[in-house]
Design a protein around this motif. Sequence first.
Motif, mmCIF file in Angstrom:
data_model
loop_
_atom_site.group_PDB
_atom_site.id
_atom_site.type_symbol
_atom_site.label_atom_id
_atom_site.label_comp_id
_atom_site.label_asym_id
_atom_site.label_seq_id
_atom_site.Cartn_x
_atom_site.Cartn_y
_atom_site.Cartn_z
ATOM 1 N N PHE B 58 87.966 -36.678 39.625
ATOM 2 C CA PHE B 58 88.021 -35.155 39.225
ATOM 3 C C PHE B 58 86.843 -34.785 38.582
ATOM 4 N N ASP B 59 86.210 -35.541 37.897
ATOM 5 C CA ASP B 59 85.164 -35.007 36.903
ATOM 6 C C ASP B 59 83.807 -34.673 37.964
ATOM 7 N N ILE B 60 84.078 -35.168 39.478
ATOM 8 C CA ILE B 60 83.075 -34.804 40.175
ATOM 9 C C ILE B 60 82.922 -33.438 40.573
ATOM 10 N N ILE B 61 84.423 -32.939 40.589
ATOM 11 C CA ILE B 61 84.499 -31.425 41.209
ATOM 12 C C ILE B 61 84.862 -30.592 40.029
ATOM 13 N N ASN B 62 85.181 -31.039 38.644
ATOM 14 C CA ASN B 62 85.476 -30.085 37.580
ATOM 15 C C ASN B 62 84.003 -29.626 37.121
#
Lengths: 104, 175
Positions: B58-62
């Motif tokens: 999720f950190d990739i798209i947060n």
Amino acid sequence: MPTTTIAGHEVDVNDEGFLTKPEQWTEDLAPELAKLIGLTLTDAHWELIRFLRADYAVKGETATLRRASTQSGVPVKQLFALFPQKPAKKMAYVSGLPKPKGCV
Amino acid sequence: MSMPIVPSFGDGPDEGGRKLAIICSKGNLDMAYPGLILANAALGEGIETHLFFTFWGFDIINKATMADLKFSFVGNTAMHPPGRFGISMPQILGPVPGMTAMATKMMKKQIADLEVPEVPEFLELLSASGAQMWGCQMSADMMGLTMDDLYEGVDGIINASDFIEKSEGAQLLFI
């Protein structure tokens, strides 16, 4: 390496059909190459073909899709619209250049 | 006269239909790139491509984290000083304060030198190339995130069953 005849020009190609000697490419060959893969060239196509040829002359390798977009200023979506499905390879083919080697 | 040799671009009437789904479950810088690079390659080949971001992925798209992913060589014995293959970086150095920042900076420079974009710009490239990007419902719930927190090219937050449905017939990669 095989040779093939496109619109009366005999050119060297690899097994897939990509030109192996970019210097054998001329501007009057591009519409013929395009026709073979179902494309009709417009000014927008030509802008990219000329960019790819000029960039290859400097860098010695074919621009990837991202490079073609960032350096020419033509958005990626537009590249997919002009050269559908496999824009980087189709641009290279019509421009008489090898397939791009870079991953991105 | 013989027919010219023409490359097959796989877009004939009986061709195409290939589909790829990539599950991105890790948020380290070095684990983000493989999924993004493969998605980009697949899209460039005209392949329908789905990315499903789950857990640390999720950190990739947060939006709060996507520009700031990090690389640590803790637990990675393949990390060696630049150009010094065969010599592992001592694992004890990994947790030293500042080491993650330094390793991240080095990796980002190597990536930039190859003209590969940083993560936010990479997501734009994928989005413009037609990628379908999905956030994982359970991860969103765990982290208290909504679509407003995510990169604008994300198509939606979906649950595991939705993803299984969307990826029907796809080749699957778990990263």
